[in-house]
Design a protein around this motif. Structure first.
Motif, mmCIF file in Angstrom:
data_model
loop_
_atom_site.group_PDB
_atom_site.id
_atom_site.type_symbol
_atom_site.label_atom_id
_atom_site.label_comp_id
_atom_site.label_asym_id
_atom_site.label_seq_id
_atom_site.Cartn_x
_atom_site.Cartn_y
_atom_site.Cartn_z
ATOM 1 N N VAL A 68 78.146 5.205 53.639
ATOM 2 C CA VAL A 68 77.169 4.125 53.542
ATOM 3 C C VAL A 68 75.812 4.602 54.051
ATOM 4 N N PHE A 69 74.756 3.965 53.539
ATOM 5 C CA PHE A 69 73.408 4.289 53.992
ATOM 6 C C PHE A 69 72.507 3.108 53.678
ATOM 7 N N TRP A 70 71.266 3.211 54.162
ATOM 8 C CA TRP A 70 70.348 2.089 54.049
ATOM 9 C C TRP A 70 68.988 2.569 53.543
ATOM 10 N N ASP A 71 68.040 1.646 53.477
ATOM 11 C CA ASP A 71 66.729 1.945 52.906
ATOM 12 C C ASP A 71 66.023 3.104 53.581
ATOM 13 N N ARG A 90 63.249 -7.988 49.009
ATOM 14 C CA ARG A 90 62.772 -6.925 49.890
ATOM 15 C C ARG A 90 63.294 -5.564 49.433
ATOM 16 N N ARG A 91 64.559 -5.529 49.035
ATOM 17 C CA ARG A 91 65.120 -4.269 48.540
ATOM 18 C C ARG A 91 64.369 -3.804 47.296
ATOM 19 N N TRP A 92 64.088 -4.713 46.375
ATOM 20 C CA TRP A 92 63.351 -4.377 45.159
ATOM 21 C C TRP A 92 61.945 -3.872 45.504
ATOM 22 N N SER A 93 61.266 -4.587 46.410
ATOM 23 C CA SER A 93 59.909 -4.206 46.777
ATOM 24 C C SER A 93 59.870 -2.816 47.402
ATOM 25 N N ARG A 109 60.376 -0.105 44.779
ATOM 26 C CA ARG A 109 59.217 0.106 43.925
ATOM 27 C C ARG A 109 58.126 0.938 44.596
ATOM 28 N N ARG A 110 58.125 0.985 45.916
ATOM 29 C CA ARG A 110 57.111 1.770 46.625
ATOM 30 C C ARG A 110 57.456 3.252 46.707
ATOM 31 N N ARG A 111 58.684 3.597 46.334
ATOM 32 C CA ARG A 111 59.080 5.002 46.398
ATOM 33 C C ARG A 111 58.499 5.770 45.207
ATOM 34 N N PRO A 112 58.391 7.095 45.323
ATOM 35 C CA PRO A 112 57.746 7.888 44.266
ATOM 36 C C PRO A 112 58.619 8.060 43.030
ATOM 37 N N ALA A 113 58.969 6.944 42.399
ATOM 38 C CA ALA A 113 59.730 6.967 41.148
ATOM 39 C C ALA A 113 59.528 5.611 40.502
ATOM 40 N N ALA A 114 58.411 5.443 39.834
ATOM 41 C CA ALA A 114 57.984 4.124 39.360
ATOM 42 C C ALA A 114 58.963 3.488 38.396
ATOM 43 N N VAL A 171 64.968 -2.814 38.980
ATOM 44 C CA VAL A 171 65.126 -3.838 40.013
ATOM 45 C C VAL A 171 66.568 -3.836 40.475
ATOM 46 N N PRO A 172 66.854 -3.742 41.793
ATOM 47 C CA PRO A 172 68.233 -3.750 42.254
ATOM 48 C C PRO A 172 68.913 -5.055 41.891
#
Length: 403
Positions: free
Chosen positions: A45-48, A382-385, A388-393, A397-398
């Motif tokens: 398991v892991f997180w944001d 929040r997960r979706w937002s 979207r900020r990560r370098p892979a546009a 949407v999760p």
């Protein structure tokens, strides 16, 4: 630089990827003692926070991990005689073999020499050796006095199993037997399999005869104990057929020093954190990131290894404290068993002792369907937002639930 990663787990493979990305001229070899495709883990398991780091360091492997990960969006708590309750939060899970496959393929694409079925007691000459061969590290044990290795055992017994029953989300289940309480931590990691970790006190373990049962017979007994949760599906112990079982006590590994000449410890070889907070894979990969950063600074090797150790000790200290508090809560679990359902699940959630009063009020309110649905929707947004900020546009949407 000639680099040998002794151990083909997440730490070794990810460091090999980063070493090649930093300088394609680096000669990087990963040595794994198991044959290809063989691992004794189930899901991780892991997180944001780890996803943020993965996308920052290598978006290619990060995207593959994201695509393969199962997304779950709350915790469910079940206990004999209590109503089912829920804890807020979301996370990600992935089969350990799938993770190793992704990282191994990425390493091979970059020119890393990945070898399997290796004897780690005989390493080729190298400028840098990464000892990332697990909590029972053979390389570390060759000079345990220098590293100042200390191993302490947790009190409880636990076993890491798998099941074809796919849990809807991360689930804690507590069952009261004639011998006392026994519980599981379960989570899905693909559409066909879940990790199923069982834990109990040593007294309950002995009373239920797990000290005498074979792996097959032990799984059969656990299937009976947890029948209400497994919906007729079986439990699988990887150790079945080897003459033993997977039952063990958690090993808390610490070291006074992490380096010895050109050898440096990484992942579980350097430190372990109790499985109840699910941070082992995260810390191993972040170790790899930190060492890659320090080597990229251009200082000499001894200075880089020292800076790496100081940086990681400071980073993992809070998690080690949290993991210790968490493991101690489970060792005292029977003390909380008579609490009403909402107070019991909140005690489980707050087992590190960090939450302010408002978290308990939120916990009470979100046991009702409407506030719970609103909170899940807010966390999904929040997960979706954050994704979207990560370098892979092109990240999708999760989903609210599912993988």
């Amino acid at each position: 630089m000639r680099i040998v990663c002794a151990g083909g787990g997440p730490a070794g493979l990810y460091f090999a990827v980063l070493a090649k990305l930093a300088d394609p001229g680096n000669a990087v070899t990963v040595l794994e003692r198991n044959p290809p495709g063989v691992t004794y883990g189930w899901g991780v398991v892991f997180w944001d926070d780890l996803l943020d780091d993965l996308f920052a360091y290598d978006p290619v492997s990060a995207r593959r991990i994201w695509d393969a990960a199962y997304k779950w969006d709350e915790y469910e708590v079940r206990a004999t005689g209590k109503a089912v309750t829920h804890l807020a939060g979301y996370g990600f899970s992935l089969g350990r073999q799938e993770l190793l496959s992704i990282l191994g393929d990425r390493a091979a694409e970059l020119g890393v020499d990945v070898r399997y079925s290796c004897d780690l007691s005989e390493l080729p000459d190298a400028d840098l050796v990464i000892a990332c061969d697990g909590a029972g590290s053979r390389i570390r044990s060759m000079d345990a006095e220098h590293f100042g290795t200390s191993v302490s055992l947790g009190r409880n017994k636990y076993i890491w199993l798998g099941t074809p029953h796919v849990f809807r989300t991360f689930t804690f289940g507590f069952e009261k037997t004639h011998a006392g309480w026994i519980w599981f931590h379960a989570y899905p990691f693909d559409d066909a399999t879940s990790t199923f970790i069982v834990e109990c006190t040593p007294e309950v373990w002995s009373a239920l005869e797990f000290d005498r049962l074979s792996a097959e017979a032990g799984c059969a007994r656990l299937e009976t104990v947890f029948a209400a949760h497994l919906q007729g599906q079986r439990l699988i112990d990887h150790r079945a057929g080897t003459g033993g079982t997977g039952w063990m006590n958690f090993r808390r590994v610490t070291n006074q020093r992490w380096d010895n000449g050109n050898v440096v410890l990484m992942g579980d070889a350097a430190h372990t954190t109790h499985f109840a907070i699910g941070s082992g894979t995260k810390l191993a990969i972040q170790d790899a990131m930190a060492l890659a950063d320090e080597l990229a600074e251009g200082c000499d090797l001894p200075a880089a290894l020292e800076r790496y150790e100081h940086r990681r000790r400071a980073a993992i200290a809070p998690l080690q404290r949290a993991a210790l508090a968490s493991s101690q809560w489970f060792e005292r679990m029977p003390e909380y068993a008579d609490l009403p359902s909402t107070r019991f699940s909140y005690a489980l959630s707050d087992r590190r002792g960090e939450y302010p009063l408002w978290r308990y009020l939120l916990h009470l309110s979100t046991q009702q369907s409407v506030p719970r649905a609103l909170l899940r929707r807010a966390l999904s947004a929040r997960r979706w937002s954050r994704a979207r900020r990560r370098p892979a546009a092109e990240l999708p949407v999760p989903l609210l639930t599912g993988g």
